[in-house]
Design a protein around this motif. Sequence first.
Motif, mmCIF file in Angstrom:
data_model
loop_
_atom_site.group_PDB
_atom_site.id
_atom_site.type_symbol
_atom_site.label_atom_id
_atom_site.label_comp_id
_atom_site.label_asym_id
_atom_site.label_seq_id
_atom_site.Cartn_x
_atom_site.Cartn_y
_atom_site.Cartn_z
ATOM 1 N N SER A 150 67.037 71.930 78.751
ATOM 2 C CA SER A 150 67.901 71.720 79.918
ATOM 3 C C SER A 150 67.449 72.576 81.091
ATOM 4 N N GLY A 152 68.865 74.192 84.839
ATOM 5 C CA GLY A 152 69.993 74.499 85.712
ATOM 6 C C GLY A 152 69.486 74.540 87.146
ATOM 7 N N GLU A 173 67.871 67.502 80.262
ATOM 8 C CA GLU A 173 69.292 67.578 80.577
ATOM 9 C C GLU A 173 69.385 68.371 81.882
ATOM 10 N N HIS A 175 71.777 70.162 84.870
ATOM 11 C CA HIS A 175 73.075 70.658 85.349
ATOM 12 C C HIS A 175 72.875 71.202 86.759
ATOM 13 N N TYR A 177 74.642 73.255 89.878
ATOM 14 C CA TYR A 177 75.748 74.151 90.244
ATOM 15 C C TYR A 177 75.804 74.238 91.764
ATOM 16 N N GLN A 209 74.890 60.956 89.006
ATOM 17 C CA GLN A 209 75.966 61.221 88.048
ATOM 18 C C GLN A 209 75.952 60.155 86.938
ATOM 19 N N VAL A 214 74.794 66.476 85.337
ATOM 20 C CA VAL A 214 76.136 67.089 85.292
ATOM 21 C C VAL A 214 76.311 67.987 86.515
ATOM 22 N N HIS A 216 78.422 70.776 88.482
ATOM 23 C CA HIS A 216 79.431 71.833 88.373
ATOM 24 C C HIS A 216 79.760 72.239 89.813
ATOM 25 N N HIS A 234 69.922 77.909 80.173
ATOM 26 C CA HIS A 234 68.985 76.808 80.406
ATOM 27 C C HIS A 234 67.548 77.241 80.132
ATOM 28 N N ALA A 479 74.267 74.254 77.013
ATOM 29 C CA ALA A 479 74.588 74.164 78.439
ATOM 30 C C ALA A 479 76.048 73.811 78.587
#
Length: 480
Positions: A150, A152, A173, A175, A177, A209, A214, A216, A234, A479
């Motif tokens: 993953s 980040g 994956e 994510h 933020y 999305q 994902v 945050h 991550h 994650a």
Amino acid sequence: MAQERMLKFVGKGQSFPEKREPNLRAEDFREIANRYAPEKAAEQASRCSQCGVPYCSVHCPLGNHIPDWLRLTAEGRLREAYELSNLTSSMPEICGRICPQDRLCEGNCVIEFSGHGAVTIGSVEKYITDTAWTEGWVEPIEAGPARGQSVGIIGAGPGGLTAAEQLRIAGYEVHIYDRYDRAGGLLTYGIPGFKLEKDVVMRRVDRLQVAGVVFHLNFEVGRDASLDELRAKHDSILIATGVYKARDIKTPGSGLSGIHAALDYLTASNRKSFGDAVPAFDNGTLNAEGKNVVVIGGGDTAMDCVRTAIRQGAKSVKCVYRRDRENMPGSQREVANAEEEGVEFVWLAAPKAFDGTERVEKVHVSKMRLGAPDASGRRSPEQDPEGDFILDADMVIMALGFEPEDLPGLFGSPDLNVTRWGTIRADHVTGMTNLEGVFAVGDIVRGASLVVWAIKDGRDVVEHMHRWMAANVRTTKAAA
Ligand SMILES: Cc1cc2nc3c(=O)[nH]c(=O)nc-3n(C[C@H](O)[C@H](O)[C@H](O)COP(=O)(O)OP(=O)(O)OC[C@H]3O[C@@H](n4cnc5c(N)ncnc54)[C@H](O)[C@@H]3O)c2cc1C
Ligand code: SF4
């Protein structure tokens, strides 16, 4: 790899739902529609001389295949034009709307050199991909086979969003933020809706999305997690936080009410266009309606402020800039637009003091003149003894540019290397910082720049993040 995959996407004929945000101002849409009627696309595209050296492509940061998609457009082969344009750009319809084309592709069109006016490349680019969205040619992002690793990403601006798409395609994956409540960075809360409609940005976010990225939101790195905590979560990190510290000048009276930072003003206006409750706008603090507005600065942010103030129904709008027209940093096209709309430019002028009882009422302005060139070759402004003058002002907007925040301090990572300007020091080729597996792109590396460069960085960095993660496989992290 990503390009091959994108090629695989096109031609499947699946449509992707277009979501419109409520409360977008009808006049914003009208303005954009009037500026460029769709039927002009083929006519403009056919003006391209297909010259041997495509200077336009050379001066496009993404190296877009401009003459090729212009030819396809001229021939009515719009879907192929879209597919080709989509190969090199992650957001062609956004760049088509807000790139300063006069300094990039169009400024280097040979037809422009011959004095016949450049092909309106940006407008054609926008038209091609807007049509693709309407016709359902824009495919959902197809995530690659899961790699069990993953990433980040800190920051959901164009740099972070572009990298997220490519990383998802590569099977990571992802994510993201972001400290704001909506993704998009300055595309969402900086650039005004009359230049870039917010649903155009949000449909790109929605597409990510749907692909499993994902988000945050309302998550500020430094407040809600340290950089080290994210690194522990991550396999790799991408910093794409942009630059947000507003430059200021020490001027007597600058504490008076009615004096605002440009981004506060623009964010309030953009939030209204989303239909948000914005008390500071609703009670008149950040609304220019009926006011004498003075904007200090000569860059693109200043142009956005003056043009927003005009749309809000300001009584008068003046732009005060310390150099002359030829030496201002903003796009000449934007200046022409602003002038057409009724903005008055006060060149060679700088604020000396703000005056008023509690609220600002007047701006004392010093006349300036251009002196000897500085180290950069630009002539430095200096005070002109010829005199000062006074402008009426109920609202002053400071648009003097942006600098990086203190990221090492904010992130709780004093070991993160930055330059003396506070931008992140990242490897010119790989984009990696001095921290293993931590990469950086966009304005936080370049300093205040352009959307198209953030997109380019976001596309380029993914290959290097991929290589690094392939060579540094470790137990998958949880994650959140
Ligand atoms: C008013 C204005 C108008 C502009 N107009 C144009 C234009 O017309 N054309 C053009 O090409 N360029 C324009 N620009 C410049 C352009 O917007 C930027 O170059 C571009 O957005 C940079 O992209 P980025 O992804 O690096 O950062 P940004 O778009 O700034 O995105 C950074 C994101 O990181 C988030 N973030 C920051 N710190 C944290 C943290 N600690 N934790 C979590 N999230 C964080 C922010 O909330 C933001 O969403 C304009 C800039 C401004 C200010
Ligand atoms: S991305 Fe920008 S510079 Fe490149 S073709 Fe489009 S408008 Fe021109």
